[in-house]
Write an enzyme that holds these catalytic residues in place. Sequence first.
Site, PDB file in Angstrom:
ATOM      1  N   CYS A 148      29.618  75.964  68.701  1.00  0.00           N
ATOM      2  CA  CYS A 148      28.159  75.996  68.715  1.00  0.00           C
ATOM      3  C   CYS A 148      27.719  74.688  68.064  1.00  0.00           C
ATOM      4  O   CYS A 148      28.073  74.419  66.909  1.00  0.00           O
ATOM      5  CB  CYS A 148      27.673  77.186  67.898  1.00  0.00           C
ATOM      6  SG  CYS A 148      25.898  77.211  67.632  1.00  0.00           S
ATOM      7  N   GLU A 178      21.629  83.325  78.329  1.00  0.00           N
ATOM      8  CA  GLU A 178      21.755  84.626  77.640  1.00  0.00           C
ATOM      9  C   GLU A 178      21.263  85.782  78.521  1.00  0.00           C
ATOM     10  O   GLU A 178      21.760  86.890  78.423  1.00  0.00           O
ATOM     11  CB  GLU A 178      20.987  84.615  76.314  1.00  0.00           C
ATOM     12  CG  GLU A 178      21.727  83.933  75.180  1.00  0.00           C
ATOM     13  CD  GLU A 178      23.007  84.651  74.729  1.00  0.00           C
ATOM     14  OE1 GLU A 178      22.997  85.882  74.593  1.00  0.00           O
ATOM     15  OE2 GLU A 178      24.012  83.950  74.495  1.00  0.00           O
ATOM     16  N   HIS A 237      25.863  76.664  75.399  1.00  0.00           N
ATOM     17  CA  HIS A 237      25.329  77.497  76.487  1.00  0.00           C
ATOM     18  C   HIS A 237      25.184  76.693  77.784  1.00  0.00           C
ATOM     19  O   HIS A 237      25.274  77.239  78.872  1.00  0.00           O
ATOM     20  CB  HIS A 237      23.959  78.066  76.093  1.00  0.00           C
ATOM     21  CG  HIS A 237      24.050  79.266  75.204  1.00  0.00           C
ATOM     22  ND1 HIS A 237      24.347  79.180  73.871  1.00  0.00           N
ATOM     23  CD2 HIS A 237      23.894  80.593  75.475  1.00  0.00           C
ATOM     24  CE1 HIS A 237      24.358  80.398  73.342  1.00  0.00           C
ATOM     25  NE2 HIS A 237      24.100  81.268  74.292  1.00  0.00           N
ATOM     26  N   CYS A 289      24.701  71.705  73.697  1.00  0.00           N
ATOM     27  CA  CYS A 289      24.585  73.119  73.313  1.00  0.00           C
ATOM     28  C   CYS A 289      25.586  73.815  74.215  1.00  0.00           C
ATOM     29  O   CYS A 289      25.583  73.587  75.442  1.00  0.00           O
ATOM     30  CB  CYS A 289      23.166  73.627  73.565  1.00  0.00           C
ATOM     31  SG  CYS A 289      23.054  75.431  73.492  1.00  0.00           S
ATOM     32  N   ASP A 335      30.126  81.323  68.061  1.00  0.00           N
ATOM     33  CA  ASP A 335      28.840  80.819  68.559  1.00  0.00           C
ATOM     34  C   ASP A 335      27.786  81.871  68.221  1.00  0.00           C
ATOM     35  O   ASP A 335      28.117  82.995  67.826  1.00  0.00           O
ATOM     36  CB  ASP A 335      28.915  80.606  70.084  1.00  0.00           C
ATOM     37  CG  ASP A 335      27.616  80.053  70.663  1.00  0.00           C
ATOM     38  OD1 ASP A 335      26.967  79.225  69.999  1.00  0.00           O
ATOM     39  OD2 ASP A 335      27.225  80.463  71.779  1.00  0.00           O
ATOM     40  N   SER A 336      26.533  81.501  68.435  1.00  0.00           N
ATOM     41  CA  SER A 336      25.463  82.477  68.240  1.00  0.00           C
ATOM     42  C   SER A 336      25.473  83.520  69.365  1.00  0.00           C
ATOM     43  O   SER A 336      24.889  84.588  69.221  1.00  0.00           O
ATOM     44  CB  SER A 336      24.120  81.757  68.246  1.00  0.00           C
ATOM     45  OG  SER A 336      23.988  81.025  69.446  1.00  0.00           O
TER      46      SER A 336
HETATM   47  N1  DGL Z   1      25.193  77.641  71.718  1.00  0.00           N
HETATM   48  C1  DGL Z   1      24.477  77.074  70.631  1.00  0.00           C
HETATM   49  C2  DGL Z   1      24.750  75.579  70.527  1.00  0.00           C
HETATM   50  O1  DGL Z   1      25.769  75.091  70.962  1.00  0.00           O
HETATM   51  C3  DGL Z   1      23.012  77.307  70.500  1.00  0.00           C
HETATM   52  C4  DGL Z   1      22.299  78.486  71.006  1.00  0.00           C
HETATM   53  C5  DGL Z   1      21.267  78.988  70.023  1.00  0.00           C
HETATM   54  O2  DGL Z   1      20.146  78.442  69.942  1.00  0.00           O
HETATM   55  O3  DGL Z   1      21.622  79.940  69.326  1.00  0.00           O
HETATM   56  O4  DGL Z   1      23.968  74.846  69.964  1.00  0.00           O
END
Ligand code: DGL
Length: 255
Positions: free
Chosen positions: A73, A147, A181, A179, A10-11
């Site tokens: 992600c 985050e 997150h 997402c 993931d990011s």
């Molecule tokens: N966790 C990422 C997702 O599932 C996105 C977070 C980001 O914008 O980097 O899309």
Amino acid sequence: MSQRPIGIFDSGIGGLSIARTILNKFPHENFIYFADTKNIPYGSKTNTEIKNYVSSVVDFLLKENVKAIVVACNTASANMNHLKLDIPLIGMIEPTCREVVKTTKNKRVLLLATEATVRSKLYSNCLKKFQITPFLFPAPEFVFLVETLMHNTAKSYELTKRLLTPFVTEDIDTVILGCTHFGFLKNEIQKVFPEALLVDGSNEVAKELNLSLKTEPIKKGKGTFKLYTTGNDKKFIEQVKNLKIKYDQIISVTL
Ligand code: DGL
């Protein structure tokens, strides 16, 4: 049976919401989690930028000799069709759509995702096949909340309520946590939609991983969980501890 690790990426820390489910289902496997924290957020970047990040992370994981990759992600999953790999590569979008189709009764579905994921139209196209037209809501603010470890705070409840209230009269029965997150904002989102089911795709992703592993799953011993970050490792250690994730090692790398 192969002791080779499985890569998850993931990011940032969002993919840990998916890793939790996967690790529970594969307790004997070895896992590598890669957080590209230097480049977060992916969601506000161009497709070309995101594709380049995805290629770099995947190259790194391949050098670590992973036997499968879970792209935990959604934004990266929407930007991975340029990859041609010899190992299974599992994204979030199709498995999550399968979960939505099983869940919704009235086809009133709300997609919460990043700007890049919404822009890709992949969720809308996938759900269209089932006569579902989701309401779309890009929510980069939620990535920031998680985050900065601001989830489960008065601020996160207030912001979630404020942003999502326009949809409460829409009879939504399924909310897509599009997402990863947002898996850490389930309490806040559920409070706005007490009757709705929140879907994050993790169970379907784990199922797909199980089916796609070309070798027998490991059945004995405790698997390892190694994490890599491209950002500040002290901050990352604090984030992972705050999320109560058990791990063996955290390593900082430059791609
Ligand atoms: N966790 C990422 C997702 O599932 C996105 C977070 C980001 O914008 O980097 O899309």
